[in-house]
Design an enzyme around this catalytic site. Sequence first.
Site, PDB file in Angstrom:
ATOM      1  N   TYR A  51       0.839  -1.192   0.000  1.00 34.78           N
ATOM      2  CA  TYR A  51       0.000   0.000   0.000  1.00 34.78           C
ATOM      3  C   TYR A  51       0.880   1.249   0.000  1.00 34.78           C
ATOM      4  CZ  TYR A  51      -3.795  -3.197   1.369  1.00 34.78           C
ATOM      5  OH  TYR A  51      -4.708  -4.220   1.436  1.00 34.78           O
TER       6      TYR A  51
ATOM      7  N   TRP B 162     -12.860  -7.508   2.435  1.00 34.53           N
ATOM      8  CA  TRP B 162     -12.582  -6.144   2.022  1.00 34.53           C
ATOM      9  C   TRP B 162     -13.633  -5.688   1.002  1.00 34.53           C
ATOM     10  CZ3 TRP B 162     -11.042  -5.124  -3.146  1.00 34.53           C
ATOM     11  CH2 TRP B 162     -10.544  -6.212  -3.876  1.00 34.53           C
TER      12      TRP B 162
ATOM     13  N   LYS C 125     -24.537   6.914  -2.902  1.00 32.99           N
ATOM     14  CA  LYS C 125     -24.218   8.297  -3.291  1.00 32.99           C
ATOM     15  C   LYS C 125     -24.010   8.478  -4.789  1.00 32.99           C
ATOM     16  CE  LYS C 125     -19.306   7.725  -2.035  1.00 32.99           C
ATOM     17  NZ  LYS C 125     -18.275   8.194  -1.066  1.00 32.99           N
TER      18      LYS C 125
ATOM     19  N   SER D 181      -4.929 -14.141   1.363  1.00 34.32           N
ATOM     20  CA  SER D 181      -5.899 -13.235   0.755  1.00 34.32           C
ATOM     21  C   SER D 181      -6.212 -13.681  -0.665  1.00 34.32           C
ATOM     22  CB  SER D 181      -5.346 -11.801   0.743  1.00 34.32           C
ATOM     23  OG  SER D 181      -6.249 -10.907   0.115  1.00 34.32           O
TER      24      SER D 181
ATOM     25  N   PRO E 209     -16.596  -4.094   1.645  1.00 32.24           N
ATOM     26  CA  PRO E 209     -17.972  -4.451   2.002  1.00 32.24           C
ATOM     27  C   PRO E 209     -19.018  -3.489   1.440  1.00 32.24           C
ATOM     28  CG  PRO E 209     -16.859  -3.491   3.892  1.00 32.24           C
ATOM     29  CD  PRO E 209     -15.814  -3.723   2.840  1.00 32.24           C
TER      30      PRO E 209
ATOM     31  N   GLY F  71     -12.366   1.575   5.420  1.00 31.62           N
ATOM     32  CA  GLY F  71     -11.376   2.643   5.418  1.00 31.62           C
ATOM     33  C   GLY F  71     -12.053   3.965   5.709  1.00 31.62           C
TER      34      GLY F  71
END
Length: 334
Positions: free
Chosen positions: A54, A205, A216, A152, A207, A285
């Site tokens: 990251y 990850w 939105k 993962s 979700p 996040g």
Amino acid sequence: MEFRYLGNSGLKISEITYGNWLTHGSQVENDIATKSVHAALDAGISTFDTADVYANTAAEQVLGDALAGQRRESVEIFTKVYFPTGPKGHNDTGLSRKHIMESINGSLTRLGTDYVDLYQAHRYDYETPLEETMQAFADIVRAGKALYIGVSEWNADQLRAGHYLARDLGIQLISNQPQYNMLWRVIEPQVVPTSKELGISQIVWSPIAQGVLTGKYKVGQPAPAGSRATDDKGGADMISRYLNDETLTAVAKLEPIAADLDLTMAQLAIAWVLANDNVATALVGASRPEQIASNVAAAGVKLDAEVLDRIDEALGDLPETDPAKTKSPETRIV
């Protein structure tokens, strides 16, 4: 906040995990990132997930700085290894013993800790014998640099093979970190049943599907300013597959369901993944500290069968369920 066991282990983690992919060291300034981490702690989140790739290691450094001063035993820190880092040389990628051993040392330095609670293989490495990878992980556990091992986006066969080797080596492979949400359900046919059999939990990850499930994004309207769809540092690319009329029309049908439960759309989406009893935690996040409290409100929410049926009816055949979509790169990314 509520807590769940991770796999067939005694380790408890928070139902909501704070993840810093696409944010720390990239999308948001370090002071905002630190405030977001502190907001997560204040909200009861104890589990934090990152990876060496990251922001090319910068995200680990930001998270380590933000957690400095916290009682180490009171938090769970997860990181990952596989993708290329640093100058991205020929051995700066994959799950070879060389790359794993060098990567764990770098991660610990950046995170400012002597150990991580969970060290994860970020993808499956077809170019390295699985025995070599698992032996390296076992040595890291025995050296006290990691307490548990996870993976993962491994498929069911890979999970079974990795679990067998881990057990033979006397270590615990207790988790898998896949993408999972109302629109992306590829783990349900094979990965979840296999994981239940083996005592492996899911750390999911995306979700809220990169923000699409917040509601939105509207048909015929431009993406809101400052949203992930307007981010030119990777966020827009990740969300693009969902920004079509069919998906946005279906997602809009979820709004009355959330309203009936007095939940935001994001809270409904997070509660939905947590309704799967093989899911230990949902990764969220934040680009602003105030987003944390809203997401944490999904912890402990129970969705009954009627609500789950209404969600399925609203989305129809839109969700992706093909188990073949759970896959790792056939060759190492460099």
